[in-house]
Design an enzyme around this catalytic site. Structure first.
Site: not given
Ligand code: SRM
Ligand code: SF4
Length: 521
Positions: A74, A188-189, A442
């Protein structure tokens, strides 16, 4: 003697044992192990598991349990701006992984590469250095890609060009892209967005800190919102800090909030660690006071109104820039997925028609800016525009999807391919007068932001005929742009195999769709 120290959860434990960034020093060794091992399993057994599956995320390197040995990388893409040289480097990286290699545009205006091998990382990072890319601190308890208006500097109606501010804020947090241990152990993030246009193109309301343009008397600056976030257990829109800042204060204010959050944010329970939980505990007035104390000066109160006065634009199609005779063209990238050839072509088009620049949007699309008026017609004839249309159908135009089960082990359902197939099937059956913003995610982590959508689909499992099947919860009523507010869950556990008629009805009843064969029946 019995220890009275609070028991750390496993994340806090491994962060305390060794800072995530420390694996920078181990990369060559990990690459050597991967190169010299007979199998990926052998390599995996030879590398410390916390380093491999967790700490590498501090460098943007994500171990994927779904595809062991093939990592996700990333990047950071401040303000969603990338140039053709950088795009070619990324294309070259995914190209070498054949069918395993691709890149996704993310919901934070960013790129993630797929298929990456550990043995190649040192070389990849050298290539990044050469062209000014970084992936540092893009995962786990770090600040994510900082979003800004995708048409910053070219938008005829913009209020503030956000590019420099986003870059400066990223540089402060990441030590100019090299890594900065001051901000590698947040509770956290953390998400930051800086909006400069009139249409809230960055979803300000869902960031831990959002800067939204606002005038104080005749001075241009930002009102500040704090605490927006989504998580599986709780989703909150950001709330006003009651502060207006001059653009020159953006970096210092971000640093102050991050430091306060780092030192005071709750760490015991990962589900209750985002910034809003600290604001809840303290109250917004104490939080604001602590920021002033840290800064050593008082903050101005918020401007009475902000300048988010437009509905949200999607930037697709041909648009005049603020610069005379120049246009930007927004291309629709279905579900944000790019392959190496697409990336090479985007880079070529940016060079041949524009100034070599490409912009990414939070809707997972791309923009080629700076095309002279007399070159637009030729540009539109390029074969890539057959694949990445400027006139997509209303159900795919604003389709957004998270990664889903193809690569993400949190996923409860497959998303990207299903999202696209469903939109195409419904397009074949319905006339839809206006585009409908459909977001797939998802699992409840909400990376695909279903709460901001007209129709949001969140993966879950349900039972059908005695068997567990893939299903979705349906969210409705998300509003973006001015007066943005979050949608809420209206239906639960619809099996994916039964989803099409449900969506069809929703589109007919709520979005003015009509069946294509209605004239015949
Ligand atoms: Fe996300 C965790 C993908 C935007 C909330 N997110 C993950 C992980 C890293 C989980 C993992 O290890 O598998 C996912 C990686 C999957 C992969 O292989 O691609 C993942 N998040 C993504 C992406 C790629 C979705 C997409 O297809 O676009 C986005 C990457 C953004 C970037 O460039 O950094 C992405 N994630 C978001 C957003 C949307 C936003 O930021 O507008 C959110 C909700 C907003 C927020 O964070 O407040 C989001 N992701 C989460 C969470 C829940 C966070 C929480 O506080 O509980 C997780 C799980 C965690 O952090 O424990 C997570
Ligand atoms: Fe984020 Fe869940 Fe989608 Fe994985 S399946 S990229 S953690 S919303």
């Amino acid at each position: 003697m019995v220890s009275t120290a609070p028991k750390l959860n496993k994340f806090e434990r491994y962060k305390a044992e060794k800072d995530g960034l420390a694996v920078q020093a181990d990369l060559e060794e990990f690459a050597r192990i991967a190169r010299e091992s007979d199998s990926w399993e052998d390599a995996q057994n030879a590398i410390d598991s916390d380093d491999l599956t967790q700490r590498l995320k501090w460098l943007g390197i994500f171990f994927r349990p779904v595809t062991p040995g093939k990592f996700m990388l990333r990047l950071r893409m401040p303000n969603g701006v990338i140039n053709s040289e950088q795009m070619r480097v990324l294309a070259g990286i995914v190209q070498r992984y054949g069918d395993d290699g691709n890149a996704d545009i993310t919901t934070r205006q960013n790129l993630q590469l797929r298929g990456v091998r550990l043995e190649d990382i040192p070389d990849i990072f050298q290539q990044f250095d050469r062209v000014g890319l970084t992936s540092v601190q893009s995962g786990m308890d770090n600040v994510r890609n900082i979003t800004g208006s995708p048409v910053a500097g070219i938008d005829a109606d913009e209020i503030i060009d956000t590019r420099e501010l986003v870059q400066q804020t990223q540089d402060m947090i990441t030590g100019n892209g090299k890594g900065n241990r001051a901000f590698t152990n947040l509770p956290r993030k953390f998400n930051i967005a800086i909006g400069g246009g009139k249409d809230n193109s960055i979803h300000a309301e869902i960031n831990d800190i959002a800067f939204v343009p606002a005038y104080k008397d005749d001075r241009v600056g930002f009102n500040v919102l704090v605490g927006g976030f989504f998580s599986a257990k709780r989703c909150e829109a950001a709330i006003p800090l009651n502060a207006w800042v001059d653009p020159s204060q953006v970096v210092a204010l971000s640093e102050a909030i991050l430091t306060i959050y780092r030192d005071n944010g709750p760490r015991a329970n990962r589900q209750k660690s985002r910034l809003m939980w600290l604001i809840d505990e303290w109250g917004i007035n104490k939080f604001r006071g602590e920021i002033e104390h840290y800064l050593g000066y008082g903050l101005e109160t918020a401007a009475p109104k902000d300048e988010i006065v437009w509905e949200k634009r999607d930037f697709i199609g041909i648009h005049a820039q603020k610069q005379a005779n120049l246009y930007y063209v927004g291309l629709h990238i279905p579900i944000g997925r790019l392959y190496a050839d697409d990336m090479q072509e985007l880079a070529r088009l940016a060079d041949v028609y524009g100034n070599g620049e490409i912009r990414l949007t939070v809707e997972q699309n791309a923009i080629i800016p700076n095309i002279p008026e007399d070159r637009v017609a030729l540009f539109l004839q390029e074969p890539l525009l057959q694949k990445f249309s400027i006139e997509p159908d209303p159900l795919v135009r604003e389709l957004v999807s998270c990664t889903g089960s193809q690569f993400c082990n949190f996923a409860l359902v497959e998303t990207k391919n299903r999202a696209l197939a469903m939109a195409k099937e419904l397009t074949a059956e319905l006339n839809v007068p206006n585009s409908v913003r459909i977001h797939w995610t998802g699992c409840p982590n909400s990376c695909g932001q279903p709460q901001v959508a007209d129709i949001g689909l969140m993966g879950t499992k349900t039972r059908k005929d005695g068997k567990a099947v893939e299903a979705v919860d349906i969210y409705l009523g998300g509003k973006v742009g001015k007066d943005a507010h979050l949608g809420t869950r209206q239906m639960k556990g619809i099996p994916c195999e039964d989803l099409k008629p449900v969506l069809r009805n929703l589109l007919i009843e709520n979005f003015g769709a009509t069946p294509k064969n209605s004239a015949e029946t």
